[in-house]
Design a protein around this motif. Structure first.
Motif, PDB file in Angstrom:
ATOM      1  N   GLY A   1       0.792  -1.367  -0.060  1.00 40.83           N
ATOM      2  CA  GLY A   1      -0.047  -0.031   0.072  1.00 40.83           C
ATOM      3  C   GLY A   1       0.863   1.291   0.066  1.00 40.83           C
ATOM      4  O   GLY A   1       0.228   2.269   0.450  1.00 40.83           O
TER       5      GLY A   1
ATOM      6  N   THR B   1       2.105   3.223  -2.546  1.00 36.54           N
ATOM      7  CA  THR B   1       1.666   4.062  -3.508  1.00 36.54           C
ATOM      8  C   THR B   1       0.111   4.742  -2.899  1.00 36.54           C
ATOM      9  O   THR B   1      -0.005   5.677  -3.214  1.00 36.54           O
ATOM     10  CB  THR B   1       1.351   3.459  -4.861  1.00 36.54           C
ATOM     11  OG1 THR B   1       2.479   2.831  -5.360  1.00 36.54           O
ATOM     12  CG2 THR B   1       0.717   4.230  -6.084  1.00 36.54           C
ATOM     13  N   THR B   2      -0.577   3.916  -2.624  1.00 38.45           N
ATOM     14  CA  THR B   2      -1.810   4.327  -2.032  1.00 38.45           C
ATOM     15  C   THR B   2      -1.758   5.251  -0.893  1.00 38.45           C
ATOM     16  O   THR B   2      -2.212   6.243  -0.926  1.00 38.45           O
ATOM     17  CB  THR B   2      -2.767   3.227  -1.418  1.00 38.45           C
ATOM     18  OG1 THR B   2      -3.092   2.088  -2.415  1.00 38.45           O
ATOM     19  CG2 THR B   2      -4.080   3.710  -0.971  1.00 38.45           C
TER      20      THR B   2
ATOM     21  N   LYS C   1      -0.346   8.545  -2.254  1.00 42.20           N
ATOM     22  CA  LYS C   1      -1.550   9.532  -2.927  1.00 42.20           C
ATOM     23  C   LYS C   1      -2.358  10.080  -1.793  1.00 42.20           C
ATOM     24  O   LYS C   1      -2.759  11.229  -1.875  1.00 42.20           O
ATOM     25  CB  LYS C   1      -2.170   8.657  -3.883  1.00 42.20           C
ATOM     26  CG  LYS C   1      -1.539   8.089  -5.083  1.00 42.20           C
ATOM     27  CD  LYS C   1      -2.642   7.143  -5.888  1.00 42.20           C
ATOM     28  CE  LYS C   1      -1.908   6.825  -7.232  1.00 42.20           C
ATOM     29  NZ  LYS C   1      -2.853   5.938  -7.867  1.00 42.20           N
ATOM     30  N   TYR C   2      -2.642   9.463  -0.687  1.00 43.92           N
ATOM     31  CA  TYR C   2      -3.441   9.963   0.274  1.00 43.92           C
ATOM     32  C   TYR C   2      -3.007  11.112   0.986  1.00 43.92           C
ATOM     33  O   TYR C   2      -3.629  12.092   1.270  1.00 43.92           O
ATOM     34  CB  TYR C   2      -3.700   8.775   1.265  1.00 43.92           C
ATOM     35  CG  TYR C   2      -4.491   9.174   2.489  1.00 43.92           C
ATOM     36  CD1 TYR C   2      -5.899   9.298   2.655  1.00 43.92           C
ATOM     37  CD2 TYR C   2      -3.765   9.532   3.927  1.00 43.92           C
ATOM     38  CE1 TYR C   2      -6.591   9.629   3.720  1.00 43.92           C
ATOM     39  CE2 TYR C   2      -4.429  10.113   4.819  1.00 43.92           C
ATOM     40  CZ  TYR C   2      -5.834  10.187   4.900  1.00 43.92           C
ATOM     41  OH  TYR C   2      -6.518  10.427   5.967  1.00 43.92           O
TER      42      TYR C   2
ATOM     43  N   SER D   1      -3.597  -5.396  -1.030  1.00 45.23           N
ATOM     44  CA  SER D   1      -3.656  -5.694  -2.641  1.00 45.23           C
ATOM     45  C   SER D   1      -4.311  -7.058  -2.659  1.00 45.23           C
ATOM     46  O   SER D   1      -5.245  -7.554  -3.365  1.00 45.23           O
ATOM     47  CB  SER D   1      -2.387  -5.514  -3.201  1.00 45.23           C
ATOM     48  OG  SER D   1      -1.327  -6.530  -2.706  1.00 45.23           O
TER      49      SER D   1
ATOM     50  N   SER E   1     -10.330  -3.352 -10.478  1.00 45.40           N
ATOM     51  CA  SER E   1      -9.089  -2.785  -9.915  1.00 45.40           C
ATOM     52  C   SER E   1      -7.941  -3.112 -10.402  1.00 45.40           C
ATOM     53  O   SER E   1      -6.760  -3.006 -10.021  1.00 45.40           O
ATOM     54  CB  SER E   1      -9.109  -2.772  -8.402  1.00 45.40           C
ATOM     55  OG  SER E   1     -10.018  -2.317  -7.772  1.00 45.40           O
TER      56      SER E   1
ATOM     57  N   SER F   1      -6.768   1.868 -13.494  1.00 45.62           N
ATOM     58  CA  SER F   1      -7.070   3.050 -12.838  1.00 45.62           C
ATOM     59  C   SER F   1      -8.363   3.519 -13.655  1.00 45.62           C
ATOM     60  O   SER F   1      -8.053   3.837 -14.916  1.00 45.62           O
ATOM     61  CB  SER F   1      -6.137   4.058 -12.615  1.00 45.62           C
ATOM     62  OG  SER F   1      -4.929   3.505 -11.693  1.00 45.62           O
TER      63      SER F   1
ATOM     64  N   HIS G   1      -1.080   0.054 -11.922  1.00 44.30           N
ATOM     65  CA  HIS G   1      -0.143  -0.028 -10.765  1.00 44.30           C
ATOM     66  C   HIS G   1       1.100  -0.885 -11.432  1.00 44.30           C
ATOM     67  O   HIS G   1       0.998  -1.656 -12.309  1.00 44.30           O
ATOM     68  CB  HIS G   1      -0.792  -0.713  -9.639  1.00 44.30           C
ATOM     69  CG  HIS G   1       0.227  -0.751  -8.508  1.00 44.30           C
ATOM     70  ND1 HIS G   1       1.246  -1.251  -8.292  1.00 44.30           N
ATOM     71  CD2 HIS G   1      -0.042   0.198  -7.330  1.00 44.30           C
ATOM     72  CE1 HIS G   1       1.766  -1.270  -7.030  1.00 44.30           C
ATOM     73  NE2 HIS G   1       0.993  -0.407  -6.550  1.00 44.30           N
TER      74      HIS G   1
END
Length: 572
Positions: free
Chosen positions: A3, A5-6, A9-10, A160, A289, A292, A303
């Motif tokens: 996680g 990359t998630t 971004k967050y 994931s 998923s 994107s 991804h």
């Protein structure tokens, strides 16, 4: 799959409003080029108050600015070096978010706080799994609750994996399928999905491999589940999105230059000719998923883990075939059971240089790569293949009158090749790119391509376009580099669907007066050294947003120029 990359971004989305300038570079290790090209590409992503800066700034122009910078998937020294340059250039109140799988890389950055992203704990894993597998928040049966706890534990806290397995089991009520997922993840024994419902059927005990899987193996297993649940067209679209449409090609376009990827709209047009219902298939990939959700005019975003997964499927050793002669090659290509796609590129042959063939088998997603050919490739035989979808030629030729491109081809690209190839009247061709510096006239058969939507033509000796050029009425993008072209045909104004025009024509002195009829035109880029005037009707291009005029002989703009009320970018 943990996680990073998630989270990157967050935090970026949570903080960007506090910074006048922002830069988010996703998957930086995949950006091509040397250090200078890499730096230019990354700096082209700088935004000011949410809007992209054009032309792209350099480091000097960013001196003293306050930026929020995010670099995702850092792996190389060039990325660390650019971060150091930015740190020295920007205000000290700027902030940096860096994601990497390599802790040693992060240790090279001064003053950085390193946080190891830990897997989810049991309760968070169950919450993520339950939210995805049961989106309607329905009550779980006792066996579902038990299976969910076992599956979440087997996923090892990897978001994931939990997400993909939950997505696979969504709306699956078969208790046996749920029960067999856990040993599949934990022990990694082989098996086959059978039937439309994709029920996992284990092989015999002797076939099972009871070696525990690594964390990356578990991610791979979960991705395989999501992929296996797709239909055949959706599988093929995913593989092409992860491989073919991730390739970059050079484009010089006004103030934007360098390499760019295919946009989703370009890919959808090509898919529409091959698979149909491309919008529905794409939505399925988004819902699962695997890709994107992006606007149609943006590049396809996948991804990095999923890109590698796609390449692993297309590079499977089971589908590599050794080719040691032209006869053997043709035998493979003409096998009607394979439904092959062919691409020719960049490997040397004895007579026709830079030729290689990748033979694609859509049902399996595999490529078969040939060895160097020692004989001349008979292109007229290649062009007789009725299942051919994609053909790229580099520095290879065919005798005049010997070959017609198969009707089935959707993408055709040639560099110094194929000038004697003609096109079938009922061709499905959507994308045509030709770099043929020696041709002086466009083949008449090009104007019969009723499905053509993208035309890129570079021909230094081209002096004229056919009078019926306007019959390409589905054309959406035209890029024409022809230094000796003096005029555009009167039928040019019939290209009503044109949205983007790029002309580099040094001897072109005027545009057709009827250019105002191109009511869908959004982008006009002119690099015409002898263009002396613009027609008054240019003021009728109300949809025009982007206008670049690199025309040294142009002295005055027409009075109706001010009617271009939709214009957002102007370069003079």
């Amino acid at each position: 799959g943990v996680g990073k990359t998630t989270l990157c971004k967050y935090f970026f989305n949570a903080l960007w409003n506090a910074f006048p300038y922002t830069l988010f570079a996703e998957g930086v290790k995949q950006i091509p080029g040397d250090e200078r090209e890499f730096e230019e590409t990354v700096l082209s992503l700088v935004h000011h108050k949410g809007k992209k800066i054009t032309p792209a700034p350099n480091l000097v122009q960013l001196r003293g600015k306050k930026l929020l910078v995010a670099f995702d998937d850092v792996e190389k020294d060039r990325e660390i070096e650019l971060l150091r340059k930015l740190s020295r250039t920007l205000l000290s109140s700027s902030r940096f978010i860096v994601a990497s799988q390599n802790r040693q890389m992060l240790n090279k950055i001064d003053g950085i706080h390193i946080v190891r992203v830990a897997p989810l704990d049991g309760e968070d894993s169950k919450l993520l799994f339950k939210t995805r597998a049961f989106p309607d928040n329905q009550p779980l049966q006792e066996w579902q609750t038990k299976c969910m706890e076992e599956i979440v534990q087997a996923c090892g806290g990897l978001p994931s994996s939990s997400y993909d397995v939950a997505d696979y089991l969504k709306k699956v009520d078969d208790k046996e399928v749920w029960q067999q997922i856990t040993p599949h993840l934990m022990n990694g024994y082989r098996g086959d999905f059978v039937g439309r419902d994709k029920v996992w059927k284990p092989l015999t005990m002797s076939d099972k491999v009871w070696k525990p899987l690594t964390m990356s193996d578990k991610v791979w297993k979960s991705l395989t589940m999501s992929y296996d649940k797709l239909g055949p067209e959706e599988k093929q679209m995913f593989l092409e999105a992860a491989t073919f449409f991730q390739e970059r090609f050079v484009e010089n376009h006004g103030w934007r230059h360098g390499q760019r990827q295919w946009t989703l709209s370009e890919a959808k047009v090509i898919w529409s000719m091959i698979y149909q219902y491309e919008a529905l298939h794409w939505k399925t990939l988004v819902d699962r998923s695997l890709v994107s959700q992006v606007p149609d005019d943006s590049v396809i975003r996948i991804h990095e883990l999923l890109k590698r997964f796609g390449h692993s499927l297309t590079d499977n050793d089971d589908f590599k075939i050794r080719v040691d002669s032209v006869e053997n090659l043709l035998k493979i290509l003409q096998d009607v059971d394979r439904k092959i796609k062919v691409v020719c590129e960049e490997i040397s042959g004895q007579y026709s240089t830079k030729i290689c063939l990748k033979c694609r088998i859509p049902e399996s997603g595999g490529y078969s790569n040939c060895e160097h050919l020692s004989q001349r490739l008979p292109l007229h035989e290649i062009c007789s293949m009725g299942r051919l979808r994609c053909l790229q030629l580099v520095d290879c030729e065919v005798e005049k009158g010997k070959a017609t491109l198969p009707r089935s081809v959707v993408v055709f690209s040639s560099q110094n090749s194929g000038k004697n190839i003609s096109f079938a009247k009922s061709s499905l061709l959507v994308y045509l790119s030709m770099t043929a510096l020696k041709i002086d006239c466009l083949p008449e058969s090009v104007c019969g391509l009723s499905n053509l939507q993208f035309l890129h033509l570079e021909a230094g000796n081209l002096r004229s376009l056919p009078d019926n050029f306007g019959s390409l009425q589905k054309l959406r993008l035209l890029k024409l580099v022809a230094q000796k072209l003096k005029r555009l045909p009167d039928s040019f104004s019939r290209l009503q669907d044109l949205q983007k025009i790029h002309l580099e024509c040094d001897l072109l002195k005027c545009l057709p007066e009827s250019i105002g009829h191109l009511t869908q035109l959004q982008e006009l880029n002119l690099k015409c050294q002898t263009l002396v005037s613009l027609p008054p009707s240019i003021g009728e291009l109300l949809a025009l947003q982007d206008l670049s005029l690199r025309c040294n002989a142009l002295e005055i703009l027409p009075d109706r120029f001010g009617a271009l009320v939709g214009l957002q970018k102007l370069e003079l």
